[in-house]
Write a protein that holds these residues in place. Structure first.
Motif, PDB file in Angstrom:
ATOM      1  N   PHE A 178      29.787  50.194  27.792  1.00 60.70           N
ATOM      2  CA  PHE A 178      31.023  49.431  27.626  1.00 60.70           C
ATOM      3  C   PHE A 178      31.554  48.967  28.978  1.00 60.70           C
ATOM      4  N   GLY A 179      31.455  49.817  29.970  1.00 59.63           N
ATOM      5  CA  GLY A 179      31.906  49.447  31.307  1.00 59.63           C
ATOM      6  C   GLY A 179      31.137  48.262  31.847  1.00 59.63           C
ATOM      7  N   LEU A 180      29.836  48.262  31.632  1.00 57.05           N
ATOM      8  CA  LEU A 180      29.024  47.143  32.088  1.00 57.05           C
ATOM      9  C   LEU A 180      29.440  45.871  31.370  1.00 57.05           C
ATOM     10  N   PHE A 181      29.663  46.005  30.081  1.00 62.59           N
ATOM     11  CA  PHE A 181      30.095  44.866  29.273  1.00 62.59           C
ATOM     12  C   PHE A 181      31.389  44.260  29.834  1.00 62.59           C
ATOM     13  N   LEU A 182      32.325  45.164  30.132  1.00 62.20           N
ATOM     14  CA  LEU A 182      33.616  44.726  30.666  1.00 62.20           C
ATOM     15  C   LEU A 182      33.453  44.049  32.025  1.00 62.20           C
ATOM     16  N   CYS A 183      32.648  44.657  32.873  1.00 67.23           N
ATOM     17  CA  CYS A 183      32.450  44.116  34.213  1.00 67.23           C
ATOM     18  C   CYS A 183      31.751  42.762  34.154  1.00 67.23           C
ATOM     19  N   ARG A 184      30.880  42.582  33.177  1.00 68.46           N
ATOM     20  CA  ARG A 184      30.186  41.299  33.072  1.00 68.46           C
ATOM     21  C   ARG A 184      31.186  40.198  32.729  1.00 68.46           C
ATOM     22  N   ILE A 185      32.000  40.454  31.725  1.00 68.07           N
ATOM     23  CA  ILE A 185      32.994  39.457  31.327  1.00 68.07           C
ATOM     24  C   ILE A 185      33.915  39.135  32.494  1.00 68.07           C
ATOM     25  N   TYR A 186      34.364  40.194  33.162  1.00 77.22           N
ATOM     26  CA  TYR A 186      35.317  39.993  34.247  1.00 77.22           C
ATOM     27  C   TYR A 186      34.670  39.243  35.412  1.00 77.22           C
ATOM     28  N   SER A 187      33.396  39.537  35.691  1.00 79.48           N
ATOM     29  CA  SER A 187      32.701  38.842  36.773  1.00 79.48           C
ATOM     30  C   SER A 187      32.577  37.370  36.454  1.00 79.48           C
ATOM     31  N   GLN A 188      32.201  37.080  35.214  1.00 78.82           N
ATOM     32  CA  GLN A 188      32.039  35.680  34.830  1.00 78.82           C
ATOM     33  C   GLN A 188      33.329  34.917  35.041  1.00 78.82           C
ATOM     34  N   ALA A 189      34.429  35.580  34.749  1.00 83.27           N
ATOM     35  CA  ALA A 189      35.704  34.870  34.766  1.00 83.27           C
ATOM     36  C   ALA A 189      36.331  34.803  36.150  1.00 83.27           C
ATOM     37  N   THR A 190      36.069  35.794  36.989  1.00 78.21           N
ATOM     38  CA  THR A 190      36.866  35.862  38.211  1.00 78.21           C
ATOM     39  C   THR A 190      36.082  35.718  39.512  1.00 78.21           C
ATOM     40  N   VAL A 191      34.800  36.082  39.505  1.00 77.60           N
ATOM     41  CA  VAL A 191      34.073  35.998  40.773  1.00 77.60           C
ATOM     42  C   VAL A 191      33.662  34.548  41.004  1.00 77.60           C
ATOM     43  N   ASP A 192      34.203  33.976  42.055  1.00 73.75           N
ATOM     44  CA  ASP A 192      34.029  32.553  42.309  1.00 73.75           C
ATOM     45  C   ASP A 192      32.637  32.273  42.869  1.00 73.75           C
ATOM     46  N   THR A 193      31.901  31.417  42.159  1.00 74.53           N
ATOM     47  CA  THR A 193      30.540  31.145  42.591  1.00 74.53           C
ATOM     48  C   THR A 193      30.488  30.456  43.946  1.00 74.53           C
ATOM     49  N   SER A 194      31.475  29.599  44.213  1.00 73.65           N
ATOM     50  CA  SER A 194      31.427  28.891  45.495  1.00 73.65           C
ATOM     51  C   SER A 194      31.623  29.858  46.664  1.00 73.65           C
ATOM     52  N   LEU A 195      32.369  30.930  46.396  1.00 70.64           N
ATOM     53  CA  LEU A 195      32.551  31.956  47.426  1.00 70.64           C
ATOM     54  C   LEU A 195      31.215  32.625  47.736  1.00 70.64           C
ATOM     55  N   ILE A 196      30.459  32.902  46.668  1.00 70.64           N
ATOM     56  CA  ILE A 196      29.141  33.515  46.853  1.00 70.64           C
ATOM     57  C   ILE A 196      28.234  32.578  47.631  1.00 70.64           C
ATOM     58  N   GLU A 197      28.270  31.296  47.248  1.00 71.08           N
ATOM     59  CA  GLU A 197      27.442  30.304  47.938  1.00 71.08           C
ATOM     60  C   GLU A 197      27.795  30.247  49.419  1.00 71.08           C
ATOM     61  N   ALA A 198      29.093  30.250  49.688  1.00 76.21           N
ATOM     62  CA  ALA A 198      29.537  30.184  51.081  1.00 76.21           C
ATOM     63  C   ALA A 198      29.029  31.388  51.870  1.00 76.21           C
TER      64      ALA A 198
END
Lengths: 305, 333
Positions: A178-198
């Motif tokens: 369940f924790g992984l499930f939650l973290c996946r949803i939250y990552s999709q919504a909040t971790v900015d891809t452009s930040l990762i690219e940068a």
């Protein structure tokens, strides 16, 4: 717990202001306030009376426990004697159980949260072959109740020589589908891809990006996952019961049940058990009351931003 | 308890998914970019597996393998030759004979029936209670909602075993003040009798989980957009009307999922019955399905039949929750 995972969405912020609004505008209806509050108080009594009883019971000697009114204190207060006895009985085995619980729940929840975050982040932020299969399988794990796997896990661990060790309780506690499930949803919504690219262009490694950017952005979700896992492990009974035979490895739940089962033969175990129950519910009750805010904080934080 | 996730799934996934579609770092993309290639692309394709590795390894060890072992051993028969099995142990494929043996055991089947009865009564009661509490706490009329929320949620932090020990003291005549209170109104309750002990367990479960389920519903209530309340106010809708026409329909996902997880939890019931057994002679060693499987495994040392029982319990839980989901879906469409 819904909103725990609620990604920052635009629709949520008006929701908050309006709830406040309805509350203020509605509180004119006085009769309804009295009725509702009265009902809420009665229900609160139901939830609190057992806890109150154990507080009272823990202050009594064994004779008083049976001869005086259970809802009020006896003339002689034996609380400190009782607690001293709880803590010193059998060379302080109670303290050992307590520390075992802290170990299982603390380390278990901490590592489980970290692993779930890494996995959820990986499933959300990378596209790779087998991703859906992996996620689907883990999602199935959310629906598998812990008690269903405990028995076969015991058979497996006995073969591996892990049964009746700290590992036998700790290892299964490190996994939170369940924790992984939650973290996946939250990552999709909040971790900015452009930040990762940068960060990539700056030459940061993938793991470093996760540890610096990913974990920081995921913090609200991590708090929630950690709390759920902490309570889950702390409350777990079936798994340690199946796995452990050495009472030195027991968590507090198993230990207190061990004391309770001796009450029939030795009435002084009543004092030990009531005292032990009191001591064991204090930390988590405080944690519940304090963390209930975080719990909600975790929820709303995602949506209020 | 995994019971947590439910609402999240129904409510928010879609928005998250859509953002994922746009926001993905596909390795294809990064490899298309000019620059220093080779190791970079390799790192990007290794990275997700590296991140997943600890979780996956533990997941396989503690979820996949045990399920595999359970299914396998439920189809295996172990025969020991010699008086104490000293002449060797032989395992062979047993077909459904372990299942047949489990289902032929009247007490095991009765324990499943008992849990169905328990679930039919306790789950709707608890869900109704926590819904009403959530609506009241979120209504304008509630005073000190923070205090009440904390008070109701507190039992969730008390482990099931401890909660049962606590209540068992309140169920035992001579020790419990509840009997004094009951005597005042002329009642002589028997909390641990053959017909009542099931409902005493139901009380413990309700006490433990109502506040937790209530918080899930409160969270969903808080997510209801404010415009809906505004519109209802403009239309002059009463509090009842708002609850029935706006709040209840919108918290449906939370209700469905708390119900499903309560159904699963009911079939898994163990600690409460096992602990209460020490003070209630009416509870036998096969009172709940899980207790039955535990007894089969550790008292009779028949792991294969116990595995069959564990599989049956899991399948029953799955079928029931699936049926409930189907039922609610059909009703809504």
């Amino acid at each position: 717990m819904t909103a725990t995972v609620t990604p920052p969405s635009t629709s949520a912020s008006p929701a908050r202001t309006s709830t406040a609004g309805t509350r203020r505008s509605g509180s004119k209806g006085r009769p309804s306030t009295i009725i509702v509050t009265a009902v809420l108080v009665v229900v609160a009594l139901y939830f609190l009376i057992p806890v109150y009883w154990v507080v009272v019971a823990a202050t009594k000697s064994t004779e008083d426990l049976f001869s005086t009114n259970g809802f009020w204190f006896a003339p002689t207060v034996a609380l400190w004697d009782n607690l001293a006895q709880v803590l010193s009985y059998d060379n302080g085995i109670f303290i050992r159980w307590f520390l075992n619980s802290v170990l299982y729940a603390g380390i278990g929840a901490l590592l489980a949260t970290y692993f779930a975050a890494a996995g959820g982040y990986a499933l959300a932020k990378y596209e790779f072959r087998g991703r859906n299969l992996v996620f689907g399988t883990i999602l199935g794990g959310v629906l598998v109740p812990g008690t269903a796997t405990a028995l076969p896990l015991f058979l497996l661990f006995s073969q591996l020589g892990l049964a009746n060790t700290y590992w036998s309780v700790l290892l299964p506690s490190l996994v939170s589908p369940f924790g992984l499930f939650l973290c996946r949803i939250y990552s999709q919504a909040t971790v900015d891809t452009s930040l990762i690219e940068a960060a990539r262009l700056d030459g940061a490694g993938e793991l470093k990006i996760f540890h610096t950017i990913g974990l920081r952005v995921l913090t609200p979700a991590l708090v929630t996952v950690f709390l759920f896992q902490l309570v889950g492990i702390w409350n777990n009974y079936f798994l340690p019961l199946v796995m452990l035979s050495d009472s030195g490895l027991y968590p507090i739940t198993l230990g207190l049940n061990n004391w309770l089962s001796q009450v029939d033969r030795l009435p002084e175990f009543y004092e030990l058990t009531t005292g032990g129950v009191l001591l064991s519910i204090i930390p988590l009750s405080i944690a519940m009351v304090v963390l209930q805010r975080f719990w909600r904080g975790g929820l709303t934080e995602g949506s209020v931003k | 308890m995994t019971a947590t996730s439910p609402t999240a799934r129904t409510g928010q996934v879609s928005s998250a998914q859509s953002s994922a579609r746009t926001g993905q770092v596909s390795s294809a993309q990064s490899s298309a970019r000019p620059g220093k290639r080779g190791d970079r692309t390799g790192a990007a394709s290794r990275a997700p597996w590296l991140l997943l590795a600890p979780f996956l390894a533990l997941f396989i060890l503690t979820f996949v393998l045990p399920i595999f072992v359970a299914v396998l051993s439920s189809f295996t028969k172990v025969t020991r030759s010699g008086l104490f099995g000293e002449a060797g142990v032989k395992s062979e494929f047993a077909g459904f004979s372990n299942y047949a043996q489990a289902l032929a055991d009247g007490s095991f089947v009765a324990s499943i029936g008992r849990m169905l009865l328990f679930g039919v009564v306790q789950v709707p009661l608890m869900i109704a209670l926590c819904t009403v509490l959530a609506l009241m706490l979120e209504s304008a009329s509630a005073k000190w909602p923070g205090f009440f929320r904390a008070a109701y949620f507190l039992p969730y932090g008390v482990p099931g075993v401890i909660a049962t020990i606590l209540w068992s003291f309140l169920y035992v005549p001579g020790l419990s003040p509840l009997f004094d209170v009951a005597a005042l109104v002329g009642l002589t309750p028997d909390f641990l009798g053959a017909n009542t002990v099931l409902w005493s367990i139901a009380n413990i479960v309700t006490w433990s989980y109502t506040g937790y389920n209530m918080l899930i519903i409160v969270a969903q209530l808080k997510a209801i957009p404010g415009e809906l309340y505004e519109a209802a106010k403009v239309d002059g809708a009463s509090t009842w009307r708002v609850a029935l026409s706006i709040q209840l329909p919108l918290i449906r996902p939370a209700l469905v999922l708390t119900t499903v997880f309560s159904i699963i939890g009911t079939l898994q019931l163990f600690a409460e019955a096992q602990v209460l057994k020490t003070v209630a002679p009416a509870i036998d060693s096969q009172y709940t399905p899980n207790l039955s499987a535990y007894t089969t495994a550790f008292a009779y040392n028949d792991y294969n039949v116990a595995a069959a029982q564990a599989v049956l319990i899991a399948v029953a839980a799955f079928v029931l929750s699936f049926a409930f989901l189907k039922f609610t879906n059909r009703k809504s469409s």
